[in-house]
Scaffold this motif. Structure first.
Motif, mmCIF file in Angstrom:
data_model
loop_
_atom_site.group_PDB
_atom_site.id
_atom_site.type_symbol
_atom_site.label_atom_id
_atom_site.label_comp_id
_atom_site.label_asym_id
_atom_site.label_seq_id
_atom_site.Cartn_x
_atom_site.Cartn_y
_atom_site.Cartn_z
ATOM 1 N N PHE A 63 0.839 -1.201 0.000
ATOM 2 C CA PHE A 63 0.000 0.000 0.000
ATOM 3 C C PHE A 63 0.877 1.255 0.000
ATOM 4 C CE2 PHE A 63 -2.367 3.304 2.323
ATOM 5 C CZ PHE A 63 -3.500 3.393 1.522
ATOM 6 N N LEU A 64 1.882 1.297 0.864
ATOM 7 C CA LEU A 64 2.773 2.456 0.899
ATOM 8 C C LEU A 64 3.682 2.505 -0.315
ATOM 9 C CD1 LEU A 64 1.796 2.850 3.869
ATOM 10 C CD2 LEU A 64 4.132 3.565 4.384
ATOM 11 N N ALA A 65 4.065 1.329 -0.819
ATOM 12 C CA ALA A 65 4.928 1.290 -1.998
ATOM 13 C C ALA A 65 4.238 1.896 -3.212
ATOM 14 C CB ALA A 65 5.350 -0.144 -2.290
ATOM 15 N N VAL A 66 2.924 1.700 -3.307
ATOM 16 C CA VAL A 66 2.161 2.311 -4.402
ATOM 17 C C VAL A 66 2.267 3.833 -4.299
ATOM 18 C CG1 VAL A 66 -0.179 2.701 -5.285
ATOM 19 C CG2 VAL A 66 0.596 0.375 -4.761
ATOM 20 N N GLY A 67 2.188 4.362 -3.094
ATOM 21 C CA GLY A 67 2.346 5.799 -2.903
ATOM 22 C C GLY A 67 3.743 6.272 -3.265
ATOM 23 N N MET A 131 7.540 -6.233 11.263
ATOM 24 C CA MET A 131 7.740 -6.875 9.961
ATOM 25 C C MET A 131 7.637 -5.863 8.837
ATOM 26 S SD MET A 131 5.628 -10.451 10.304
ATOM 27 C CE MET A 131 6.245 -11.848 11.258
ATOM 28 N N PHE A 132 6.664 -4.967 8.935
ATOM 29 C CA PHE A 132 6.494 -3.936 7.912
ATOM 30 C C PHE A 132 7.732 -3.051 7.806
ATOM 31 C CE2 PHE A 132 5.695 0.643 7.666
ATOM 32 C CZ PHE A 132 5.388 0.758 6.313
ATOM 33 N N ALA A 140 8.887 -1.103 -2.004
ATOM 34 C CA ALA A 140 9.067 0.220 -2.600
ATOM 35 C C ALA A 140 10.051 0.170 -3.764
ATOM 36 C CB ALA A 140 9.562 1.205 -1.534
ATOM 37 N N ARG A 141 11.130 -0.583 -3.599
ATOM 38 C CA ARG A 141 12.117 -0.691 -4.679
ATOM 39 C C ARG A 141 11.541 -1.446 -5.882
ATOM 40 N NH1 ARG A 141 14.467 3.545 -3.967
ATOM 41 N NH2 ARG A 141 15.798 3.766 -2.119
ATOM 42 N N ALA A 142 10.695 -2.440 -5.627
ATOM 43 C CA ALA A 142 10.072 -3.173 -6.727
ATOM 44 C C ALA A 142 9.185 -2.250 -7.558
ATOM 45 C CB ALA A 142 9.261 -4.346 -6.185
ATOM 46 N N LEU A 143 8.411 -1.389 -6.893
ATOM 47 C CA LEU A 143 7.550 -0.451 -7.611
ATOM 48 C C LEU A 143 8.363 0.620 -8.331
ATOM 49 C CD1 LEU A 143 4.359 -0.256 -7.747
ATOM 50 C CD2 LEU A 143 5.290 -1.901 -6.150
ATOM 51 N N ALA A 144 9.427 1.107 -7.679
ATOM 52 C CA ALA A 144 10.269 2.127 -8.309
ATOM 53 C C ALA A 144 10.942 1.582 -9.562
ATOM 54 C CB ALA A 144 11.317 2.621 -7.314
ATOM 55 N N GLY A 184 6.503 -7.258 -5.390
ATOM 56 C CA GLY A 184 6.663 -6.457 -4.185
ATOM 57 C C GLY A 184 5.977 -7.079 -2.987
ATOM 58 N N PHE A 185 4.775 -7.619 -3.213
ATOM 59 C CA PHE A 185 4.044 -8.269 -2.123
ATOM 60 C C PHE A 185 4.771 -9.522 -1.652
ATOM 61 C CE2 PHE A 185 0.950 -11.226 -0.393
ATOM 62 C CZ PHE A 185 0.241 -10.430 0.501
ATOM 63 N N ILE A 186 5.212 -10.355 -2.602
ATOM 64 C CA ILE A 186 5.888 -11.608 -2.250
ATOM 65 C C ILE A 186 7.220 -11.330 -1.552
ATOM 66 C CG2 ILE A 186 6.980 -13.684 -3.163
ATOM 67 C CD1 ILE A 186 3.964 -13.828 -3.125
ATOM 68 N N LEU A 187 7.972 -10.346 -2.040
ATOM 69 C CA LEU A 187 9.247 -10.011 -1.409
ATOM 70 C C LEU A 187 9.037 -9.505 0.017
ATOM 71 C CD1 LEU A 187 11.079 -8.242 -4.381
ATOM 72 C CD2 LEU A 187 11.740 -10.401 -3.294
ATOM 73 N N ALA A 188 8.027 -8.650 0.188
ATOM 74 C CA ALA A 188 7.734 -8.137 1.524
ATOM 75 C C ALA A 188 7.273 -9.257 2.453
ATOM 76 C CB ALA A 188 6.675 -7.035 1.452
ATOM 77 N N PHE A 189 6.457 -10.163 1.928
ATOM 78 C CA PHE A 189 5.989 -11.297 2.735
ATOM 79 C C PHE A 189 7.150 -12.194 3.144
ATOM 80 C CE2 PHE A 189 4.453 -15.677 3.115
ATOM 81 C CZ PHE A 189 3.458 -15.524 4.066
ATOM 82 N N SER A 190 8.024 -12.518 2.185
ATOM 83 C CA SER A 190 9.141 -13.407 2.493
ATOM 84 C C SER A 190 10.098 -12.767 3.488
ATOM 85 C CB SER A 190 9.891 -13.789 1.214
ATOM 86 O OG SER A 190 10.409 -12.638 0.574
ATOM 87 N N ARG A 191 10.314 -11.460 3.355
ATOM 88 C CA ARG A 191 11.186 -10.770 4.326
ATOM 89 C C ARG A 191 10.534 -10.742 5.704
ATOM 90 N NH1 ARG A 191 13.839 -10.056 7.470
ATOM 91 N NH2 ARG A 191 15.496 -8.578 7.942
ATOM 92 N N SER A 192 9.227 -10.617 5.732
ATOM 93 C CA SER A 192 8.510 -10.545 7.007
ATOM 94 C C SER A 192 8.590 -11.856 7.785
ATOM 95 C CB SER A 192 7.040 -10.177 6.758
ATOM 96 O OG SER A 192 6.919 -8.875 6.244
#
Length: 257
Positions: A63-67, A131-132, A140-144, A184-192
């Motif tokens: 959600f924040l990465a989209v912003g 986790m976030f 954020a980097r994936a979206l950028a 981006g979602f999968i990377l964030a989930f795996s890091r979390s």
């Protein structure tokens, strides 16, 4: 000759330093440890906490990465973008014990005491926020990166047709970045699911309440229950493989399309 030298160095080092530790862990699995772990209700609660908190953290990260993607596309010269771009890298370089302490001071009882005796600390919400904090930069980097790869002419056409920057971003840019959103979602989930230090500093390690798989493994090692720790670790490896496979399948599907 050079290629053979690279192969001669890389292959044995990769097998020894990356593959061997995982294999060594799996070789320490034993039936008694598996039985006791699978019969432990606290283990299954830690699995539940890990997956639910990681999903929530990944969703918030995306959600924040989209912003951030919007700012990366339209506002690169603004002071806020420069601050956001700098802060995106900070959690990667920051020791995660420091991140956990920062979250504790920011959202603990001194500032959020009106929410409870400990504020947000030592709750499942704290686990999600921890986790976030460490996973958001990946999303954020994936979206950028997706913004950098997209055809800017599409945005220019939308703008000439009267779309505002926000309209152009959501109607034109985002629909072309499906792969980046998924990644981006999968990377964030795996890091979390792999986070430990920030989670245990801010969320604590309360069995059945804030304990996650990483802290469950740590607890069992401290208790001398190596068989249970190994079983829980093997489960973490399996969960991580599932997540990595989803990311890989997404890339394969994109290439075939």
């Amino acid at each position: 000759m050079r290629r053979n030298l690279v192969e001669a160095v890389f292959v044995p080092l990769f097998l020894f330093l990356v593959v061997f530790p995982v294999v060594a862990l799996l070789f320490h699995l034993n039936p008694e440890g598996i039985r006791r772990t699978l019969a432990d209700s606290f283990f299954w609660m830690s699995v539940k906490n890990t997956i639910l908190a990681a999903l929530a953290a990944a969703a918030l990260s995306l959600f924040l990465a989209v912003g951030f993607g919007y700012y990366h596309l339209f506002k690169q010269h603004s002071y806020f973008y420069r601050l956001a771009n700098l802060m995106n890298d900070l959690p990667i370089a920051l020791p995660h014990t420091v991140a956990g302490l920062a979250l504790l001071l920011a959202f603990g009882r001194k500032t959020m005491g009106f929410l409870g005796s400990t504020g947000l600390a030592f709750t499942l919400t704290a686990v999600v926020l921890a986790m976030f904090f460490v996973s958001y930069p990946l999303a954020a980097r994936a979206l950028a990166a997706a913004v950098d790869r997209m055809e800017k002419e599409l945005i220019e056409v939308a703008r000439t047709l009267g779309d505002t920057p926000v309209e152009a971003y959501f109607k034109v840019a985002l629909p072309t970045m499906g792969e980046a959103l998924f990644a981006g979602f999968i990377l964030a989930f795996s890091r979390s699911i792999s986070e430990f230090a920030a989670v245990i500093m801010f969320g604590g390690n309360l069995p059945a309440r804030t304990q996650v798989l990483a802290s469950y493994v740590f607890t069992k090692v401290e208790e001398g229950e190596l068989g249970m720790a190994v079983t829980a670790s093997a489960f973490c490896i399996l969960l991580s493989l599932v997540v990595v496979s989803l990311l890989w399948l997404g890339k394969v599907g994109k290439q075939r399309a």
